[in-house]
Write a protein that holds these residues in place. Structure first.
Motif, mmCIF file in Angstrom:
data_model
loop_
_atom_site.group_PDB
_atom_site.id
_atom_site.type_symbol
_atom_site.label_atom_id
_atom_site.label_comp_id
_atom_site.label_asym_id
_atom_site.label_seq_id
_atom_site.Cartn_x
_atom_site.Cartn_y
_atom_site.Cartn_z
ATOM 1 N N SER A 60 -21.833 25.258 56.212
ATOM 2 C CA SER A 60 -20.321 25.392 56.115
ATOM 3 C C SER A 60 -19.728 24.584 55.184
ATOM 4 O O SER A 60 -18.704 24.763 54.342
ATOM 5 N N TRP A 61 -20.068 23.248 55.586
ATOM 6 C CA TRP A 61 -19.369 21.940 54.830
ATOM 7 C C TRP A 61 -19.914 21.920 53.315
ATOM 8 O O TRP A 61 -19.103 21.869 52.421
ATOM 9 N N TRP A 62 -21.232 22.094 53.290
ATOM 10 C CA TRP A 62 -21.691 22.388 51.808
ATOM 11 C C TRP A 62 -21.147 23.282 51.008
ATOM 12 O O TRP A 62 -20.830 23.322 49.689
ATOM 13 N N ARG A 63 -20.857 24.588 51.755
ATOM 14 C CA ARG A 63 -20.081 25.757 50.979
ATOM 15 C C ARG A 63 -18.798 25.288 50.543
ATOM 16 O O ARG A 63 -18.047 25.713 49.591
ATOM 17 N N HIS A 110 -32.899 24.984 44.004
ATOM 18 C CA HIS A 110 -31.635 25.456 44.447
ATOM 19 C C HIS A 110 -31.029 25.051 45.743
ATOM 20 O O HIS A 110 -29.733 24.727 46.000
ATOM 21 N N ALA A 111 -31.976 24.819 46.664
ATOM 22 C CA ALA A 111 -31.639 24.264 47.888
ATOM 23 C C ALA A 111 -31.187 22.706 47.842
ATOM 24 O O ALA A 111 -30.179 22.199 48.500
ATOM 25 N N TRP A 112 -31.803 22.250 46.845
ATOM 26 C CA TRP A 112 -31.198 20.690 46.618
ATOM 27 C C TRP A 112 -29.978 20.833 45.927
ATOM 28 O O TRP A 112 -29.075 19.844 46.346
ATOM 29 N N HIS A 113 -29.736 21.798 44.975
ATOM 30 C CA HIS A 113 -28.111 21.813 44.569
ATOM 31 C C HIS A 113 -27.287 21.969 45.585
ATOM 32 O O HIS A 113 -26.107 21.726 45.420
ATOM 33 N N CYS A 114 -27.594 22.804 46.423
ATOM 34 C CA CYS A 114 -26.555 23.093 47.516
ATOM 35 C C CYS A 114 -26.529 21.850 48.493
ATOM 36 O O CYS A 114 -25.298 21.445 48.680
ATOM 37 N N ALA A 115 -27.232 20.999 48.705
ATOM 38 C CA ALA A 115 -27.424 19.665 49.438
ATOM 39 C C ALA A 115 -26.547 18.771 48.917
ATOM 40 O O ALA A 115 -26.111 17.869 49.415
ATOM 41 N N SER A 116 -26.629 18.709 47.369
ATOM 42 C CA SER A 116 -25.952 17.543 46.742
ATOM 43 C C SER A 116 -24.767 18.150 46.060
ATOM 44 O O SER A 116 -24.082 17.248 45.284
ATOM 45 N N ALA A 117 -24.097 19.143 46.444
ATOM 46 C CA ALA A 117 -22.945 19.635 46.148
ATOM 47 C C ALA A 117 -21.858 18.527 46.420
ATOM 48 O O ALA A 117 -22.119 18.033 47.785
ATOM 49 N N PRO A 118 -20.644 18.163 45.847
ATOM 50 C CA PRO A 118 -20.371 18.699 44.477
ATOM 51 C C PRO A 118 -20.749 17.751 43.494
ATOM 52 O O PRO A 118 -20.219 17.745 42.553
ATOM 53 N N LEU A 119 -21.991 17.040 43.591
ATOM 54 C CA LEU A 119 -22.371 16.029 42.415
ATOM 55 C C LEU A 119 -22.921 16.590 41.236
ATOM 56 O O LEU A 119 -22.957 16.035 40.366
#
Length: 241
Positions: A226-229, A156-165
């Motif tokens: 914050s950018w990822w969010r 899920h950390a990877w999901h956060c880093a790869s948002a919004p892919l």
């Protein structure tokens, strides 16, 4: 609940109440006594080590030591973390507390002991060893030390880093909210990186604090969560429009 249970037993368990209840109630996970014991042990050790650090500082008059400011600016910041039950979470937290406090105490002892003062390089590597140990456990691929929970976190950390892919889930949003609150911890990792690569850690040089690169990255690492969010929110907005 009682009516639903009675209907299930009548229609799906042929009136066998024991069989029906067994199907409906899988049962709660039973906590192992070992976990409770280790939790108490590590918590007690943490308290003892806190007292030992305080006693060591006062007994050796470290607050008035000539290298006090240098130590507090360079070394002290280096010490500033399927599902897990609350006991297992507390167990991990207390175990990390024991490791951190033991590292602090050993560092102070090696710093002041005349027999180990000549091994200054080893003394300075104690904080780095602690962090590398935690990272090694976190990324360990073997099925030990809550393997499923560790890789659940990493996934899920990877999901956060790869948002919004990719489409985010509630877990991703929750984790990203936590990351936005851990900016200072992320900056501590940046401090580690520069202290042991860009500076001369054997002399506790922290001149890199005045470098433009460090100052720029100090701001960037605070913006990234914050950018990822924000990207997660924009992706969710696009999906629901």
């Amino acid at each position: 609940m009682e009516r639903l249970e009675a209907a299930f037993i009548e229609w799906f368990a042929q009136g066998n109440r024991g069989k029906g209840k067994k199907s409906l109630r899988l049962g709660e996970k039973r906590e192992k006594h070992r976990i409770t014991f280790l939790l108490g042990l590590f918590t007690g050790c943490s308290v003892a080590l806190v007292i030992a650090v305080i006693v060591s500082m006062h007994a050796r008059d470290l607050l008035n030591h000539t290298g006090r400011d240098e130590y507090m600016e360079s070394i002290f910041p280096l010490y500033k973390e399927t599902d897990l039950s609350f006991r297992k979470v507390l167990l991990l937290a207390s175990a990390l507390s024991v490791l951190s406090l033991a590292a602090v105490l050993s560092n102070l002892d090696m710093e002041m002991d005349l027999r180990t003062m000549k091994y200054s390089t080893v003394t300075e590597l104690v904080p780095l060893t602690l962090v590398l140990l935690v990272l090694l456990v976190t990324f360990c691929p073997f099925n030990i030390l809550y393997h499923s929970s560790r890789f659940f976190f990493l996934r899920h950390a990877w999901h956060c880093a790869s948002a919004p892919l990719q489409k985010g889930t509630f877990t991703d949003f929750f984790l990203e909210d936590q990351l936005t609150s851990q900016v200072q911890a992320i900056r501590s990792l940046l401090f580690y990186l520069f202290y042991y690569t860009m500076g001369d850690f054997t002399t506790r040089s922290n001149a890199f604090l005045n470098q433009k690169l460090y100052k720029a990255l100090y701001i960037v690492v605070a913006i990234i969560p914050s950018w990822w969010r924000l990207l997660q929110c924009l992706c969710r907005l696009y999906e629901e429009c």
